[in-house]
Enzyme design. Sequence first.
Site, mmCIF file in Angstrom:
data_model
loop_
_atom_site.group_PDB
_atom_site.id
_atom_site.type_symbol
_atom_site.label_atom_id
_atom_site.label_comp_id
_atom_site.label_asym_id
_atom_site.label_seq_id
_atom_site.Cartn_x
_atom_site.Cartn_y
_atom_site.Cartn_z
ATOM 1 C CB SER A 1 -51.196 25.912 -63.743
ATOM 2 O OG SER A 1 -51.574 27.133 -64.287
ATOM 3 N N GLY A 2 -51.085 25.663 -67.052
ATOM 4 C CA GLY A 2 -50.393 26.344 -68.146
ATOM 5 C C GLY A 2 -49.419 25.518 -68.963
ATOM 6 C CG HIS B 1 -64.318 30.358 -68.806
ATOM 7 N ND1 HIS B 1 -63.892 30.604 -67.523
ATOM 8 C CD2 HIS B 1 -63.465 29.432 -69.296
ATOM 9 C CE1 HIS B 1 -62.832 29.885 -67.263
ATOM 10 N NE2 HIS B 1 -62.540 29.157 -68.321
ATOM 11 N N GLY C 1 -58.412 24.694 -70.590
ATOM 12 C CA GLY C 1 -59.174 23.542 -70.121
ATOM 13 C C GLY C 1 -58.377 22.818 -69.054
ATOM 14 C CG ASN C 2 -59.018 23.087 -65.899
ATOM 15 O OD1 ASN C 2 -60.149 22.815 -65.534
ATOM 16 N ND2 ASN C 2 -58.634 24.326 -66.181
ATOM 17 C CG HIS D 1 -61.569 27.084 -72.905
ATOM 18 N ND1 HIS D 1 -60.602 28.048 -72.787
ATOM 19 C CD2 HIS D 1 -61.988 26.832 -71.638
ATOM 20 C CE1 HIS D 1 -60.441 28.365 -71.509
ATOM 21 N NE2 HIS D 1 -61.263 27.630 -70.794
ATOM 22 C CB SER E 1 -55.703 23.218 -63.253
ATOM 23 O OG SER E 1 -56.780 24.027 -63.658
ATOM 24 C CG HIS F 1 -62.835 24.059 -67.664
ATOM 25 N ND1 HIS F 1 -63.947 24.666 -68.203
ATOM 26 C CD2 HIS F 1 -61.854 24.999 -67.678
ATOM 27 C CE1 HIS F 1 -63.658 25.919 -68.519
ATOM 28 N NE2 HIS F 1 -62.381 26.140 -68.224
ATOM 29 C CD GLU G 1 -60.761 28.134 -63.636
ATOM 30 O OE1 GLU G 1 -61.169 28.285 -62.463
ATOM 31 O OE2 GLU G 1 -60.872 29.006 -64.509
#
Length: 220
Positions: free
Chosen positions: A49-50, A162, A32-33, A101, A78, A99, A80
């Site tokens: 990111s991550g 997703h 997610g982000n 999940h 991210s 975003h 995305e």
Amino acid sequence: METKGIKQEYKQRIVDTGNKMVSLGLTVGTWGNVSVRDPETDLIYIKPSGMPYHEITADDVVVMNSKMEIVEGHRKPSIEFHFHIAIMNARKDVNAIIHTHPIYSSAFSVTRQDIPGISEDFVQIVGDKVTNCKYSLPGTPELAVNVVEGLGDRNAVMIPNHGTVCVGSDIEGALKICHVVEKSAHIYILAKILGTPEVISDSDMDAMQFFARNYYGQGK
Ligand SMILES: [Zn+2]
């Protein structure tokens, strides 16, 4: 290097919202982000990111511009960032994107079904339904094109197999959309087990959306 107009409070909003997403059960791990745009400067603040949400500090937040360039930050943004910034470029009313999940909405995205308008809150703030955009691999510019097209003028869209993307004029609004979409997906699945869910009629949806836009809340 200090870039003019970068605001600590916006960085902190990314940190706080990430932790809320996890505590609401809308995502797990590093997935997610979150992004927020400052309408005064047009700068976009986005999750690194991550990184697990509980480890992210305001210092880790990446600041980008509408051309998808990094303005400030020592982390990678991210993956995305394409769809976050593409949505903000397409929708001037959107200043925050989340975003997630989530579990129940993802049941709809893996079966490529719409989440229909079955509850008042959903119809008022999300739209008539939430659909799936065209499939693309995560982190690709193609996914950004598909997400923008699938979102249209609604406030949420699903990415097949997703997760979901929810938007708002501010971060609290976007988080509320995420919560209501997931709640509606959950209700619909339970209702299917109990019987046949009834979808709200088009005319009642229009009436509720008109009321929400014009009269709901204090001082309208
Ligand atoms: Zn994702």
